[in-house]
Design a protein around this motif. Structure first.
Motif, PDB file in Angstrom:
ATOM      1  N   PRO A   1     -13.763   9.869   2.709  1.00  0.00           N
ATOM      2  CA  PRO A   1     -13.909  10.080   1.259  1.00  0.00           C
ATOM      3  C   PRO A   1     -12.912   9.278   0.432  1.00  0.00           C
ATOM      4  O   PRO A   1     -12.757   9.527  -0.780  1.00  0.00           O
ATOM      5  CB  PRO A   1     -13.655  11.572   1.113  1.00  0.00           C
ATOM      6  N   TRP A   2     -12.235   8.298   1.030  1.00  0.00           N
ATOM      7  CA  TRP A   2     -11.105   7.673   0.361  1.00  0.00           C
ATOM      8  C   TRP A   2     -11.530   6.765  -0.794  1.00  0.00           C
ATOM      9  O   TRP A   2     -12.540   6.062  -0.712  1.00  0.00           O
ATOM     10  CB  TRP A   2     -10.298   6.865   1.378  1.00  0.00           C
ATOM     11  N   TYR A   3     -10.625   6.808  -1.859  1.00  0.00           N
ATOM     12  CA  TYR A   3     -10.818   5.900  -2.985  1.00  0.00           C
ATOM     13  C   TYR A   3      -9.591   5.010  -3.189  1.00  0.00           C
ATOM     14  O   TYR A   3      -9.678   4.038  -3.945  1.00  0.00           O
ATOM     15  CB  TYR A   3     -11.052   6.699  -4.271  1.00  0.00           C
ATOM     16  N   TYR A   4      -8.470   5.390  -2.511  1.00  0.00           N
ATOM     17  CA  TYR A   4      -7.222   4.666  -2.714  1.00  0.00           C
ATOM     18  C   TYR A   4      -6.556   4.397  -1.356  1.00  0.00           C
ATOM     19  O   TYR A   4      -6.750   5.145  -0.391  1.00  0.00           O
ATOM     20  CB  TYR A   4      -6.261   5.481  -3.592  1.00  0.00           C
TER      21      TYR A   4
ATOM     22  N   VAL B   1      -7.663  10.367  -1.582  1.00  0.00           N
ATOM     23  CA  VAL B   1      -8.976  10.653  -2.181  1.00  0.00           C
ATOM     24  C   VAL B   1      -8.840  10.756  -3.705  1.00  0.00           C
ATOM     25  O   VAL B   1      -9.720  10.301  -4.439  1.00  0.00           O
ATOM     26  CB  VAL B   1      -9.549  11.951  -1.609  1.00  0.00           C
ATOM     27  N   THR B   2      -7.701  11.282  -4.173  1.00  0.00           N
ATOM     28  CA  THR B   2      -7.493  11.441  -5.602  1.00  0.00           C
ATOM     29  C   THR B   2      -6.394  10.505  -6.087  1.00  0.00           C
ATOM     30  O   THR B   2      -5.601   9.992  -5.297  1.00  0.00           O
ATOM     31  CB  THR B   2      -7.091  12.875  -5.919  1.00  0.00           C
ATOM     32  N   ASN B   3      -6.371  10.325  -7.384  1.00  0.00           N
ATOM     33  CA  ASN B   3      -5.374   9.440  -7.973  1.00  0.00           C
ATOM     34  C   ASN B   3      -3.974  10.042  -7.851  1.00  0.00           C
ATOM     35  O   ASN B   3      -2.990   9.329  -7.678  1.00  0.00           O
ATOM     36  CB  ASN B   3      -5.717   9.198  -9.436  1.00  0.00           C
ATOM     37  N   ALA B   4      -3.852  11.398  -8.008  1.00  0.00           N
ATOM     38  CA  ALA B   4      -2.551  12.044  -7.878  1.00  0.00           C
ATOM     39  C   ALA B   4      -1.965  11.811  -6.499  1.00  0.00           C
ATOM     40  O   ALA B   4      -0.780  11.514  -6.335  1.00  0.00           O
ATOM     41  CB  ALA B   4      -2.705  13.529  -8.152  1.00  0.00           C
ATOM     42  N   GLU B   5      -2.817  11.966  -5.473  1.00  0.00           N
ATOM     43  CA  GLU B   5      -2.337  11.715  -4.096  1.00  0.00           C
ATOM     44  C   GLU B   5      -1.939  10.256  -3.933  1.00  0.00           C
ATOM     45  O   GLU B   5      -0.952   9.947  -3.243  1.00  0.00           O
ATOM     46  CB  GLU B   5      -3.439  12.092  -3.111  1.00  0.00           C
TER      47      GLU B   5
END
Length: 588
Positions: free
Chosen positions: A551-554, A567-571
């Motif tokens: 599920p990764w975006y970053y 997966v999230t911008n905060a992470e």
């Protein structure tokens, strides 16, 4: 004594009388065709010879001549003998007619031509009368004999049986015809070349020389040593010619054997000077050996092939350009080609942009800077690009992504178009194997060129190859329409660097980057750029075709062995702080 009577001595009759002395062939007999008394008829001895009759009353008296009594009305005993011989000959002639006729006729004719029958007894007088001529009747015309005109001569034809000869002139009987198994047996060689006799009359000697005589088909008399000597010389000459021919054949045979099976010609030592050679892809040892020979590196192709076959790494020679030396031994040339340092190929690393490749080709060909770039722009459509390439009007360089990373032989004197064509051909070959065109739709992409574009982004963003599959998944996740994290934007720094022709890691604030107006600016546009931003290798292409599940975006690479995915911008921001801390440690 009377002319035709007896003498009073112990020897009766005249010496030429057939009954004188030995009455057989032990005495001298009159020859055929001539009477024993000078051609006169034989006289009888009646009673009118009174004196003689009284002197020898018991021997003669009133009796007839004993010679007359002996023969009387009987047929001439010689005639009987000849008739019997004639019958025997006829019988013999019928038995051997098929096998011996021609040979026997020639032999008989030759004997009749060379010899004549001489009449008379051994008194020193010889008659030249031949057989078949009319002569005096031996017995007073009472009996027809040979030489009589009353009867045909039995010896006048070539087929006739030879007449009897006196003992001093008798010839050997002809040998009987050979049997069937004797005729098939190998015959003794009689050619003059092997026997030493000369069949010709080269020295001018007469065949009828008195010193030579023929009897029974055998040559008697003097030997012709001169002819034998000449034949001996001929044998010697022929032997020398044959020996010379065999020697020539042996020499050329040895040369052929040396060329086929002997040790190949070779130089010694490591050679000197320099020689640049190009080995095409797929070349075998024999072809490589010929290339080295033509370049003056080795003396023969066989020397190189022999050295390669004697080494376990003999078939590991790669294609490319090699810098070698002149006049090297086969072993030295082979060992030098195994050393990577000797390869003079242009190696295109994975992820390099076209602008870098153009510069390297200019340097290798030693041509003016920018020449290859201009050749690429002018001949892009002639270099073999696939039909699905250059499908967007915003593509900066249609060859980007098609200069496949590999090793290429680039030597001085080549044209830059030829080098680029080899690279494009290699890319087509590899991409066809991967079936990029068939896999595009399955990945939700519009064209095969987009698959290659994804691969170029994976190659540029994924710092380490073991992260390629996850990086590829991040690309596909961001391209999804429901992407709430980046709203369909990739936001890769690699695209900004491609626009600027740079490779910086810290490009500044995101807001400032979005202001760059360029179709390749992924901070501004949504989706993929118009085309590839580099030349990806096979590993990146495989990752683009087979992304990992996640599920990764970053993602951010902290160290060489550690890449953090989020997966999230905060992470992702927490991971960025870790990255900054690691950089501070390295700077201290």
């Amino acid at each position: 004594m009377t002319e035709n009577g007896r003498s009073p001595g112990s020897e009766p009759w005249h010496p030429e009388d057939p009954l004188y002395g030995d009455q057989g062939w032990g005495g001298q007999q009159a020859e055929a065709g001539q009477t024993p008394y000078g051609g006169q008829p034989q006289q009888q001895y009646p009673q009118q010879h009174g004196t003689q009759q009284q002197q020898y009353p018991q021997q003669y008296g009133t009796q007839q001549d004993p010679y007359q009594q002996q023969y009387g009305n009987q047929q001439d005993p010689y005639q009987q003998q000849y008739d019997e011989q004639q019958r025997q000959y006829d019988e013999q002639q019928r038995q051997y007619e098929e096998q011996q006729r021609r040979q026997y006729e020639q032999q008989q004719q030759q004997q009749y031509n060379q010899q004549q029958y001489n009449g008379g007894w051994d008194t020193g007088q010889y008659s030249a009368m031949p057989y078949g001529t009319a002569g005096a009747d031996t017995y007073g015309g009472q009996q027809p004999g040979y030489g009589s005109p009353q009867e045909a001569d039995y010896y006048a034809t070539p087929e006739a049986y030879p007449p009897p000869q006196p003992p001093g002139r008798r010839q050997a009987e002809p040998e009987p015809a050979p049997t069937e198994w004797e005729a098939e047996a190998p015959q003794e060689e009689t050619h003059p070349f092997f026997t030493g006799e000369d069949g010709g009359d080269d020295d001018g000697e007469d065949d009828n020389d008195p010193g030579e005589s023929r009897r029974g088909g055998e040559l008697r008399g003097k030997t012709k040593t001169k002819k034998k000597n000449r034949n001996g010389c001929a044998c010697l000459v022929v032997s020398l010619v044959l020996a010379g021919g065999l020697g020539g054949v042996g020499y050329f045979g040895y040369q052929f054997w040396q060329g086929q099976f002997g040790a190949p010609e070779d130089y010694s030592g490591a050679g000197s000077g320099t020689a640049q050679v190009e080995i095409p892809k797929g070349a075998g040892l024999g072809e490589i050996g010929n290339i080295l020979k033509e370049a003056g590196v080795v003396k023969s192709a066989g020397a190189f092939v022999s050295a390669a076959n004697g080494n376990p790494k003999g078939k590991t020679i790669q294609d490319g350009v090699y810098l070698l030396k002149k006049e090297m031994s086969g072993v030295s040339a082979f060992e030098m080609m195994l050393n990577p340092i000797s390869r003079d190929n242009l190696i295109i690393p994975e992820g390099k942009r076209n602008i870098w490749v153009y510069e390297q080709i200019d340097k290798r060909l030693k041509i003016k800077a920018g020449t290859t770039k201009k050749a690429a722009e002018a001949n892009a459509k002639k270099l073999g690009l696939p039909a699905w390439a250059d499908d967007n009007k915003d593509i900066k360089d249609p060859l980007e992504g098609f200069l496949f990373p590999a090793s290429y032989p680039v030597a001085k004197g080549m044209k830059p178009e030829a080098v680029l064509q080899k690279m494009v051909a290699r890319a087509n070959q590899e991409f066809t194997k991967k079936d990029i065109q068939g896999q595009a739709a399955k990945l939700g992409l519009k064209s095969p060129l987009q698959v290659l574009t994804v691969a170029s982004l994976v190659q540029a963003e994924g710092k380490y190859q073991h992260d390629f599959d996850k990086v590829s998944r991040v690309v596909y996740n961001r391209l999804k329409p429901n992407n709430a994290e980046t709203v369909g934007r990739l936001e890769f720094d690699s695209t900004i660097n491609y626009i600027k022709g740079d490779s910086k890691l810290d490009l500044g604030a995101v807001d400032e980057l979005r202001k760059i107006n360029d179709p390749y600016n992924t901070y501004d546009i949504k989706g993929l750029p118009p085309g590839p931003i580099a030349n990806p290798g096979l590993a990146a292409v495989n990752s683009a075709l087979h992304p990992a599940a996640g599920p990764w975006y970053y993602f951010v690479s902290i160290t060489e062995d550690r890449t953090l995915f989020a997966v999230t911008n905060a992470e992702h921001e927490r991971n960025r702080k870790k990255y900054e801390e690691e950089q501070e440690k390295q700077d201290q």
